[in-house]
Design a protein around this motif. Structure first.
Motif, short mmCIF file in Angstrom:
data_model
loop_
_atom_site.label_atom_id
_atom_site.label_comp_id
_atom_site.label_asym_id
_atom_site.label_seq_id
_atom_site.Cartn_x
_atom_site.Cartn_y
_atom_site.Cartn_z
N ASN A 33 0.95 -1.37 -0.04
CA ASN A 33 0.05 -0.04 -0.17
C ASN A 33 0.86 1.31 0.08
OD1 ASN A 33 -2.63 -1.71 0.21
ND2 ASN A 33 -1.70 -2.06 2.43
N SER A 287 -9.06 2.65 -6.49
CA SER A 287 -10.11 2.32 -5.55
C SER A 287 -9.82 1.62 -4.22
CB SER A 287 -11.19 1.22 -6.27
OG SER A 287 -10.33 0.27 -6.91
N HIS A 288 -8.37 1.52 -3.97
CA HIS A 288 -7.99 1.06 -2.78
C HIS A 288 -8.33 -0.46 -2.39
CE1 HIS A 288 -7.16 5.26 -2.34
NE2 HIS A 288 -8.29 5.32 -2.26
N THR A 289 -8.63 -1.33 -3.36
CA THR A 289 -8.86 -2.51 -3.34
C THR A 289 -8.02 -3.78 -4.14
OG1 THR A 289 -10.26 -2.58 -5.30
CG2 THR A 289 -11.53 -1.69 -3.25
N THR A 302 -14.28 -8.41 -4.11
CA THR A 302 -13.64 -7.17 -3.73
C THR A 302 -13.11 -7.26 -2.26
OG1 THR A 302 -14.92 -6.14 -5.42
CG2 THR A 302 -13.71 -4.71 -3.97
N GLN A 304 -11.09 -4.92 0.64
CA GLN A 304 -10.48 -3.52 0.79
C GLN A 304 -9.15 -3.72 1.33
OE1 GLN A 304 -12.83 -1.25 0.12
NE2 GLN A 304 -11.07 0.53 0.41
N ASN A 307 -4.17 2.22 1.48
CA ASN A 307 -4.23 3.40 0.44
C ASN A 307 -3.28 3.10 -0.72
OD1 ASN A 307 -6.19 4.84 2.08
ND2 ASN A 307 -4.61 5.69 3.38
#
Length: 476
Positions: A33, A287-289, A302, A304, A307
């Motif tokens: 991330n 989409s931070h996924t 999906t 999560q 960032n």
């Protein structure tokens, strides 16, 4: 009575399940991330984040060692590489490399880790023996994506700023460059090391490089702004993340065509496929996924994460099965060799059998076999030819180590020949050619009596015919 029956049924059910159960949760996904300096750890079976690991600032490239025990993360802002020990998901070492490290790849044997330094135009070579930089290699401008061949002899680097791909020989760290298209980014190598796929973000295409002569063999049009790329080792497909189009292109490697376009999240960046070829993971930067795609029906889950996830490279790993052993090859005929081996694992999804012709040949996939299989018949072979074999077990996380190598030579097609060939090896060896020469000479002597007999019988027949004709003429 009912309580006893209930307990009995539960024990029986547990026993039956234990006989058929396989560890389908072997694979883990490590997602860097870039926006918060962490790595999200996803359990592939449950499709959930099970841990979050703090690393350096601006993490991008991720590589998992073959055994799944170590993960290497390139921290682009810190100019470091974090070394994660997966047994407890903790950072055990931090290695300082060049400026703006971006991509990272680890050799199959785990001895060296290769890191592209974007600002410096270099590649840092990290020795895992002491986690120090043992070499720094100059490449093209703005190097980003990086990949190592399965044999570990070559390293391919996408130089985004100079429209080239660097080819580094790990023997002496010499470097050559291949001219490609505009803005190369992602790099991956096929499982047999025969081809390299490179994404060209400005051209909306993927270039195919042949490793035989390191030349561009063709290009494939994909979606808008292709970024990450990954090869499916099991089913022979290549997947490309199209950042501007929010899709993934599925390339059929057999004919270099796009066979499907799969929806993903917003801004797909990196892609990786599980070792059994069943699940595709797509890192969605905007989409931070992470999209977990079941490739049997393109169904999406999906997940999560942190960032601006930016994982690119081989970011799936886990514990591989135990390697098979005692591989034995036995000649059965002039076109068949039988193979047998010992299955030492209980969590394999199957076996991958490889073969090469002659000691100097190149191994290619011969067959993918079901779990618990311990034999195979290789048929339709060339007569009087030596074949070499090796085999690995695999699950969704990784391949095992290779078994021992064994070879066998098919019989000569002319089995009725009275000369027994005791030499085993290549049919082009001098002693075997000598035996064939002797056979040819003796064969001539063998046929001389037959030719003479045929000639004599023909003459006798002609004499009889001539005498009969004269007799008829005299009578007339």
């Amino acid at each position: 009575m009912y309580k006893k029956l209930y307990v009995f049924l539960c024990i029986t059910a547990f026993f039956c399940l234990s006989l058929t159960d396989r560890s389908y949760g072997a694979a883990f996904v490590y997602v860097s991330n870039s926006g918060d300096g962490t790595v999200s750890v996803i359990d592939s079976l449950s499709a959930t984040v099970i841990d979050t690991i703090n690393v350096g600032n601006g993490p991008i490239g991720v590589a998992v060692s073959k055994g799944g025990d170590s993960v290497y993360v390139a921290n682009s802002t810190d100019n470091t590489v974090s070394v994660i020990e997966t047994i407890n998901n903790t950072v055990t070492n931090t290695v300082t490399v060049g400026n703006s490290p971006w991509g990272v790849a680890v050799a199959q044997d785990g001895d060296f880790v290769y890191v592209t330094n974007q600002t410096d135009g270099t590649v840092s070579v990290i020795s895992t023996a002491d986690y120090s930089v043992s070499e720094t290699i100059g490449v093209g401008d703005n190097p980003v994506g990086i990949a190592v061949t399965p044999e570990g002899d070559l390293v391919y680097v996408a130089n985004n700023g100079s429209a080239t791909v660097s080819v580094i020989s790990t023997d002496d760290y010499s470097e050559d460059e291949i001219e490609v298209g505009d803005n190369p980014v992602g790099v991956t190598v096929t499982s047999d090391g025969s081809a390299v796929y490179v994404t060209m973000s400005d051209e909306d295409s993927v270039y195919l490089i042949s490793t035989d002569d390191n030349s561009v063999a063709g290009s494939i049009t994909v979606g808008d702004w292709p970024w990450g790329v990954a090869v499916d080792y099991e089913l022979d497909y290549t997947y490309v993340a199209n950042y501007e189009e929010d899709t993934v292109s599925k390339i059929n490697n057999s004919d270099s065509s796009v066979s499907d376009t799969i929806d993903a999240g917003n801004g797909p960046w990196g892609v990786a496929v599980t070792n059994d070829g069943q699940l595709l993971y797509v890192v969605n930067y905007l989409s931070h996924t992470v999209s977990r795609i079941d490739l049997s029906d393109n169904g999406i889950i999906t997940i999560q994460v942190g960032n601006f996830p930016a994982a690119i490279g081989n970011f799936i790993g886990g514990e591989p099965p135990v390697a098979p052993s005692d591989l034995e090859a036995k000649t059965k005929s002039h076109e068949r060799i039988d193979l047998s081996w010992t299955d030492n694992s209980s969590d394999e999804y199957g076996f991958r059998l490889e073969r090469k012709r002659g000691s100097s040949g190149t191994y290619r996939r011969l067959a993918t076999l079901e779990p618990n299989v311990t034999s195979y018949s290789d048929e339709g072979l060339d007569y009087y030819r030596t074949y070499y074999y090796r085999i690995v077990a695999y699950n969704d996380a990784a391949n095992s180590d290779y078994s021992n190598e064994d070879s066998a030579t098919t019989e000569d097609y002319d089995t009725e020949c009275f000369i027994a060939i005791s030499n085993f090896g290549s049919p082009f060896e001098s002693n075997i050619n000598t035996n064939h020469g002797i056979r040819s000479i003796l064969g001539i002597f063998y046929f001389i009596p037959l030719v003479l007999a045929f000639f004599c019988l023909t003459c006798v027949g002609l004499v009889i015919v001539v005498r009969r004709l004269k007799s008829i003429t005299t009578t007339t």
